[in-house]
Design a protein around this motif. Structure first.
Motif, short mmCIF file in Angstrom:
data_model
loop_
_atom_site.label_atom_id
_atom_site.label_comp_id
_atom_site.label_asym_id
_atom_site.label_seq_id
_atom_site.Cartn_x
_atom_site.Cartn_y
_atom_site.Cartn_z
N GLN A 86 6.54 -9.86 5.78
CA GLN A 86 6.37 -11.05 6.61
C GLN A 86 6.77 -12.26 5.78
OE1 GLN A 86 3.02 -11.92 9.04
NE2 GLN A 86 2.31 -9.80 9.08
N SER A 87 7.20 -13.30 6.46
CA SER A 87 7.52 -14.55 5.78
C SER A 87 6.41 -15.55 6.02
CB SER A 87 8.84 -15.13 6.31
OG SER A 87 9.91 -14.30 5.95
N LEU A 88 6.15 -16.31 5.00
CA LEU A 88 5.18 -17.39 5.06
C LEU A 88 5.91 -18.65 4.64
CD1 LEU A 88 2.18 -18.33 5.21
CD2 LEU A 88 2.03 -17.79 2.77
N TYR A 89 5.82 -19.70 5.42
CA TYR A 89 6.50 -20.95 5.12
C TYR A 89 5.50 -22.01 4.69
CZ TYR A 89 10.45 -18.78 7.41
OH TYR A 89 11.46 -17.92 7.74
N LEU A 90 5.84 -22.73 3.67
CA LEU A 90 5.05 -23.86 3.20
C LEU A 90 5.82 -25.11 3.59
CD1 LEU A 90 2.60 -24.87 1.58
CD2 LEU A 90 4.01 -24.69 -0.47
N HIS A 91 5.24 -25.94 4.44
CA HIS A 91 5.90 -27.16 4.95
C HIS A 91 5.31 -28.39 4.28
CE1 HIS A 91 8.00 -25.20 8.30
NE2 HIS A 91 6.90 -24.48 8.46
N ASN A 92 6.20 -29.29 3.88
CA ASN A 92 5.79 -30.60 3.39
C ASN A 92 6.11 -31.59 4.50
OD1 ASN A 92 5.37 -33.03 2.15
ND2 ASN A 92 6.73 -32.67 0.43
N THR A 93 5.07 -32.08 5.16
CA THR A 93 5.26 -32.97 6.31
C THR A 93 5.10 -34.44 5.94
OG1 THR A 93 2.94 -32.69 6.90
CG2 THR A 93 4.52 -31.21 7.95
#
Length: 118
Positions: A86-93
């Motif tokens: 699975q992919s996990l994304y870390l977002h910088n908003t």
């Protein structure tokens, strides 16, 4: 001197000859999200304390980051010795840059990971 170890003053002491100048470097690494309002003071040995000072102001902010998917990674039913990905994304908003570090799993764990950016 400023009241915390977040400031490094180089050099922090010395001798200033008549009609000379000394470059002083003030390095600051914030460890807390807050507003800083402090002073850098100079003492003259044998004369007095805080004879000269300059204000130091700073605002330390923390970037807003989030995971996608939110909550947890749900693998559902899995089988022994069969890899599931699975992919996990870390977002910088935020408008601020964010540093991150993916830490190695405990030795007893069988989870493997491979970040896109090291």
């Amino acid at each position: 001197a400023p009241p915390s170890n977040e400031f490094e003053i180089i050099p922090s002491r010395g001798t200033l000859l008549p009609n000379c100048a000394q470059r002083i470097q003030v390095d600051f690494i914030s460890s807390t999200e807050k507003k800083y309002d402090t002073r850098l003071s100079v003492d003259l040995e044998g004369v007095g304390k805080e004879l000269l000072s300059i204000p130091i102001f700073a605002q330390c902010a923390v970037p807003t980051v989030s995971f996608e998917p939110h909550g947890c990674l749900n693998y559902g039913d899995v089988f022994i010795r069969y890899p599931f990905h699975q992919s996990l994304y870390l977002h910088n908003t935020s408008v601020l840059p964010a540093k991150f570090m993916v830490e190695a799993q405990e030795d007893k764990s069988k989870a493997e990971f491979e970040p896109d950016q090291w």
